[in-house]
Design a protein around this motif. Structure first.
Motif, PDB file in Angstrom:
ATOM      1  N   CYS A 157      35.246  16.896 -25.006  1.00 31.52           N
ATOM      2  CA  CYS A 157      36.267  17.178 -26.028  1.00 31.52           C
ATOM      3  C   CYS A 157      36.368  16.060 -27.062  1.00 31.52           C
ATOM      4  O   CYS A 157      35.931  16.211 -28.193  1.00 31.52           O
ATOM      5  N   ARG A 161      29.721  14.291 -18.495  1.00 33.61           N
ATOM      6  CA  ARG A 161      29.210  14.599 -19.834  1.00 33.61           C
ATOM      7  C   ARG A 161      29.620  13.522 -20.841  1.00 33.61           C
ATOM      8  O   ARG A 161      30.787  13.165 -20.924  1.00 33.61           O
ATOM      9  N   THR A 219      30.849  24.429 -26.647  1.00 35.65           N
ATOM     10  CA  THR A 219      30.722  24.301 -28.110  1.00 35.65           C
ATOM     11  C   THR A 219      30.288  22.874 -28.436  1.00 35.65           C
ATOM     12  O   THR A 219      31.104  22.042 -28.839  1.00 35.65           O
ATOM     13  N   ASP A 229      29.857  34.615 -15.418  1.00 37.38           N
ATOM     14  CA  ASP A 229      29.057  33.492 -15.911  1.00 37.38           C
ATOM     15  C   ASP A 229      27.595  33.881 -15.768  1.00 37.38           C
ATOM     16  O   ASP A 229      27.218  34.544 -14.800  1.00 37.38           O
ATOM     17  N   TYR A 230      26.778  33.475 -16.744  1.00 35.57           N
ATOM     18  CA  TYR A 230      25.365  33.864 -16.639  1.00 35.57           C
ATOM     19  C   TYR A 230      24.578  32.966 -15.694  1.00 35.57           C
ATOM     20  O   TYR A 230      23.411  33.204 -15.443  1.00 35.57           O
ATOM     21  N   PRO A 269      40.969  17.216 -17.687  1.00 36.65           N
ATOM     22  CA  PRO A 269      40.407  17.119 -16.348  1.00 36.65           C
ATOM     23  C   PRO A 269      41.141  16.040 -15.543  1.00 36.65           C
ATOM     24  O   PRO A 269      41.483  14.985 -16.072  1.00 36.65           O
ATOM     25  N   TYR A 310      28.873  41.199 -17.639  1.00 38.47           N
ATOM     26  CA  TYR A 310      30.039  41.410 -18.498  1.00 38.47           C
ATOM     27  C   TYR A 310      30.667  42.749 -18.109  1.00 38.47           C
ATOM     28  O   TYR A 310      29.969  43.678 -17.706  1.00 38.47           O
ATOM     29  N   GLY A 327      33.178  27.512 -16.363  1.00 38.04           N
ATOM     30  CA  GLY A 327      33.007  26.071 -16.212  1.00 38.04           C
ATOM     31  C   GLY A 327      34.340  25.371 -16.005  1.00 38.04           C
ATOM     32  O   GLY A 327      35.271  25.934 -15.411  1.00 38.04           O
ATOM     33  N   TYR A 328      34.443  24.151 -16.501  1.00 40.68           N
ATOM     34  CA  TYR A 328      35.643  23.332 -16.284  1.00 40.68           C
ATOM     35  C   TYR A 328      36.907  24.009 -16.813  1.00 40.68           C
ATOM     36  O   TYR A 328      37.994  23.785 -16.296  1.00 40.68           O
ATOM     37  N   ILE A 329      36.765  24.832 -17.861  1.00 45.20           N
ATOM     38  CA  ILE A 329      37.945  25.486 -18.440  1.00 45.20           C
ATOM     39  C   ILE A 329      38.059  26.937 -17.983  1.00 45.20           C
ATOM     40  O   ILE A 329      39.131  27.391 -17.554  1.00 45.20           O
ATOM     41  N   SER A 378      37.153  28.700 -26.365  1.00 43.98           N
ATOM     42  CA  SER A 378      36.344  27.522 -26.664  1.00 43.98           C
ATOM     43  C   SER A 378      36.897  26.823 -27.905  1.00 43.98           C
ATOM     44  O   SER A 378      37.350  27.486 -28.845  1.00 43.98           O
ATOM     45  N   THR A 379      36.814  25.499 -27.902  1.00 38.24           N
ATOM     46  CA  THR A 379      37.215  24.740 -29.089  1.00 38.24           C
ATOM     47  C   THR A 379      36.190  24.980 -30.186  1.00 38.24           C
ATOM     48  O   THR A 379      34.987  24.847 -29.951  1.00 38.24           O
TER      49      THR A 379
HETATM   50  N1  NAD Z   1      36.184  20.254 -20.361  1.00 38.98           N
HETATM   51  C1  NAD Z   1      37.321  19.994 -20.956  1.00 38.98           C
HETATM   52  O1  NAD Z   1      38.007  19.047 -20.628  1.00 38.98           O
HETATM   53  C2  NAD Z   1      37.859  20.891 -22.064  1.00 38.98           C
HETATM   54  C3  NAD Z   1      39.222  20.813 -22.414  1.00 38.98           C
HETATM   55  C4  NAD Z   1      39.699  21.651 -23.413  1.00 38.98           C
HETATM   56  C5  NAD Z   1      38.835  22.507 -24.072  1.00 38.98           C
HETATM   57  N2  NAD Z   1      37.509  22.546 -23.726  1.00 38.98           N
HETATM   58  C6  NAD Z   1      36.631  23.485 -24.430  1.00 38.98           C
HETATM   59  O2  NAD Z   1      36.402  24.597 -23.578  1.00 38.98           O
HETATM   60  C7  NAD Z   1      35.095  25.140 -23.812  1.00 38.98           C
HETATM   61  C8  NAD Z   1      34.331  25.221 -22.500  1.00 38.98           C
HETATM   62  O3  NAD Z   1      34.141  23.903 -22.007  1.00 38.98           O
HETATM   63  P1  NAD Z   1      33.803  23.619 -20.490  1.00 38.98           P
HETATM   64  O4  NAD Z   1      34.050  22.149 -20.282  1.00 38.98           O
HETATM   65  O5  NAD Z   1      34.501  24.597 -19.600  1.00 38.98           O
HETATM   66  O6  NAD Z   1      32.231  23.930 -20.484  1.00 38.98           O
HETATM   67  P2  NAD Z   1      31.294  24.098 -19.199  1.00 38.98           P
HETATM   68  O7  NAD Z   1      29.941  23.738 -19.638  1.00 38.98           O
HETATM   69  O8  NAD Z   1      31.909  23.389 -18.030  1.00 38.98           O
HETATM   70  O9  NAD Z   1      31.352  25.663 -18.870  1.00 38.98           O
HETATM   71  C9  NAD Z   1      30.833  26.643 -19.665  1.00 38.98           C
HETATM   72  C10 NAD Z   1      30.297  27.772 -18.794  1.00 38.98           C
HETATM   73  O10 NAD Z   1      29.908  28.842 -19.645  1.00 38.98           O
HETATM   74  C11 NAD Z   1      28.729  29.457 -19.104  1.00 38.98           C
HETATM   75  N3  NAD Z   1      28.130  30.188 -20.212  1.00 38.98           N
HETATM   76  C12 NAD Z   1      27.601  29.694 -21.355  1.00 38.98           C
HETATM   77  N4  NAD Z   1      27.213  30.684 -22.163  1.00 38.98           N
HETATM   78  C13 NAD Z   1      27.488  31.856 -21.517  1.00 38.98           C
HETATM   79  C14 NAD Z   1      27.346  33.205 -21.829  1.00 38.98           C
HETATM   80  N5  NAD Z   1      26.820  33.611 -23.002  1.00 38.98           N
HETATM   81  N6  NAD Z   1      27.714  34.146 -20.931  1.00 38.98           N
HETATM   82  C15 NAD Z   1      28.245  33.753 -19.743  1.00 38.98           C
HETATM   83  N7  NAD Z   1      28.427  32.479 -19.376  1.00 38.98           N
HETATM   84  C16 NAD Z   1      28.062  31.535 -20.265  1.00 38.98           C
HETATM   85  C17 NAD Z   1      27.933  28.284 -18.568  1.00 38.98           C
HETATM   86  O11 NAD Z   1      27.006  28.700 -17.590  1.00 38.98           O
HETATM   87  C18 NAD Z   1      29.046  27.383 -17.996  1.00 38.98           C
HETATM   88  O12 NAD Z   1      29.276  27.650 -16.626  1.00 38.98           O
HETATM   89  C19 NAD Z   1      34.435  24.213 -24.846  1.00 38.98           C
HETATM   90  O13 NAD Z   1      34.607  24.749 -26.127  1.00 38.98           O
HETATM   91  C20 NAD Z   1      35.243  22.929 -24.718  1.00 38.98           C
HETATM   92  O14 NAD Z   1      35.241  22.178 -25.916  1.00 38.98           O
HETATM   93  C21 NAD Z   1      37.008  21.767 -22.721  1.00 38.98           C
END
Ligand code: NAD
Length: 408
Positions: free
Chosen positions: A255, A322, A80, A29-30, A152, A68, A8-10, A115-116
């Motif tokens: 976040c 979000r 999270t 990614d699933y 972001p 995986y 995802g975004y991270i 993940s946080t």
């Molecule tokens: N978005 C931000 O700005 C940011 C910044 C810093 C930290 N974080 C932390 O990073 C973590 C991820 O956030 P994000 O924004 O990237 O989330 P997101 O929803 O954009 O991406 C998560 C990805 O994980 C995949 N996924 C979920 N469960 C899975 C599994 N069991 N197996 C395989 N793929 C799986 C989902 O399909 C999704 O594509 C969170 O803990 C968030 O708090 C986010």
């Protein structure tokens, strides 16, 4: 080879960054559609510099998969969220990913949770999953926490330049993971224990949330008694030890609007300032609505359909909606039975997310008397003249001054 779980975004920019710096990477990614898009050579969200990074990573051989991989290093970057009732972390995504890793990883593997997570999550939820699979932590599997701090809108730059924290049971393992991140990270990388790394990350976002809440509360106080909060903050910030943030329409994203709740959920009797700050920030979309209706009354605008909402993303120049203040505000409008009455436009959001959403500035402005600016996208800041003939509620203080520009 490293297997990055969650693209995802991270997770996506992290996987690309490792690959572009010579590390063999499989990103998993699933979500099969997401993986298909990446395999077809397209990125899945808009971000400055991401397409160029994607090209470099593809050239370097990054692979995307729904499976995986069996390898010695995993980086888990899955969502999270928090439970809306208990306010505690929902560890189910992290747990599910760790379970899958345990099914496939060889002995000796290192599992890095990016993940946080709330302090204690790895002890309470992740360790039992690993132990239940018969692995001895520290002998068969190493657990590490490496929280991400990027914002972001500036992710690629910040991945390269931010300082990082690595939490590990064994400092030698922490040092090994530090070396891995140092393949691209030019910032300082602190190695500490897991609980400290967990808490540090949550504290950073909580600090931001509280400071934003302070500015928002000042905006409300000043509005209630005819004072100009922006002028007051501008002058107060001339003090050498004062640095007040700008008020705004609320806090969104995955976040800052989420992580402080972890502390409220786990320490309800103690984290009272943190709870108040969260509630103050969550009250801002309603405050914007109230302000909009005051202005409509003052300016004789009777029909809500003459008012448009500019901005759906949670911040400027990103496509992430979000927890966005606009979506929160529209939920509130639903309760007042007027959701869908206002046109909504965001140049960064191409898909239809809300009712009455339009996809060009011309279509948006046509027939409007008033615009509520919820996000200060560059598109608007670069050409404020489009709003010349409109009454504006400028919640981000980006539209300058003028008799038709109202602030929070
Ligand atoms: N978005 C931000 O700005 C940011 C910044 C810093 C930290 N974080 C932390 O990073 C973590 C991820 O956030 P994000 O924004 O990237 O989330 P997101 O929803 O954009 O991406 C998560 C990805 O994980 C995949 N996924 C979920 N469960 C899975 C599994 N069991 N197996 C395989 N793929 C799986 C989902 O399909 C999704 O594509 C969170 O803990 C968030 O708090 C986010």
């Amino acid at each position: 080879m490293i297997n990055v779980i969650g693209l995802g975004y991270i997770g996506l920019p992290t996987a690309l960054m490792f690959a572009a710096h010579g590390v063999e990477v499989v990103g998993t990614d699933y979500d099969a559609d997401l993986v298909a898009t990446l395999k077809a050579g397209r990125t899945t969200f808009k971000e400055d510099g991401l397409d160029e990074l994607f090209s470099s990573a593809v050239e370097a051989g990054v692979v995307f998969s729904t499976d995986y991989q069996r390898t010695d290093t995993y980086i888990i970057s899955v969502p999270t969220p928090y439970d809306k009732d208990s306010k505690k972390i929902d560890p189910s995504y992290v747990n599910a990913a760790v379970e899958r890793v345990m099914e496939i990883c060889p002995k000796g593997a290192t599992v890095v949770i990016e993940s946080t997570v709330s302090p204690g999550t790895i002890d309470r939820f992740v360790r039992p999953v690993v132990k239940d699979r018969g692995f001895v932590i520290g002998e068969d599997v190493n657990l590490v926490h490496a929280p991400e701090r990027i914002i972001p809108g500036n992710m690629v730059y910040e991945l390269l330049h931010n300082n990082r924290t690595i939490g590990a049971d064994d400092p030698a393992v922490g040092e090994r993971v530090k070396e891995l991140y140092a393949s691209f990270c030019q910032g300082e990388i602190a190695v500490t224990d897991i609980r400290t790394a967990e808490m540090t990350k949550v504290v950073e976002n909580t600090f931001r949330d509280i400071n934003i809440a302070f500015a928002n509360e000042l905006a409300k106080i000043c509005r209630s008694d005819g004072m100009d909060v922006h002028e007051i903050i501008r002058i107060a910030n001339k003090h050498p030890r004062v640095n007040i943030l700008s008020p705004g329409p609320g806090v969104g994203g995955h976040c800052i609007s989420v992580d402080p709740w972890f502390l409220v959920g786990d320490y309800p009797g103690i984290a009272r300032l943190i709870r108040n700050a969260r509630e103050t920030n969550d009250s801002m979309p309603d405050f914007v609505l109230q302000r909009a209706s005051e202005i409509m009354e003052e300016r004789g605008i009777e029909a809500i359909s003459k008012v448009g909402i500019y901005g759906l993303a949670y911040k400027e120049d990103v496509d992430d909606v979000r927890e966005s203040p606009t979506l929160q505000m529209m939920e509130s409008m639903k309760r007042h039975l007027c959701a869908g009455a206002c046109k909504v436009y965001d140049p960064w959001i191409e898909t239809d997310i809300v009712a009455n959403q339009v996809h060009s500035m011309e279509e948006f402005l046509e027939g409007l008397e008033m615009v509520i600016v919820m996000v200060g996208h560059s598109q608007l800041k670069n050409d404020l003249s489009v709003l010349d003939a409109k009454i504006v509620l400028d919640t981000r203080d980006v539209c300058g001054d003028g008799e038709n520009v109202y602030k929070l």
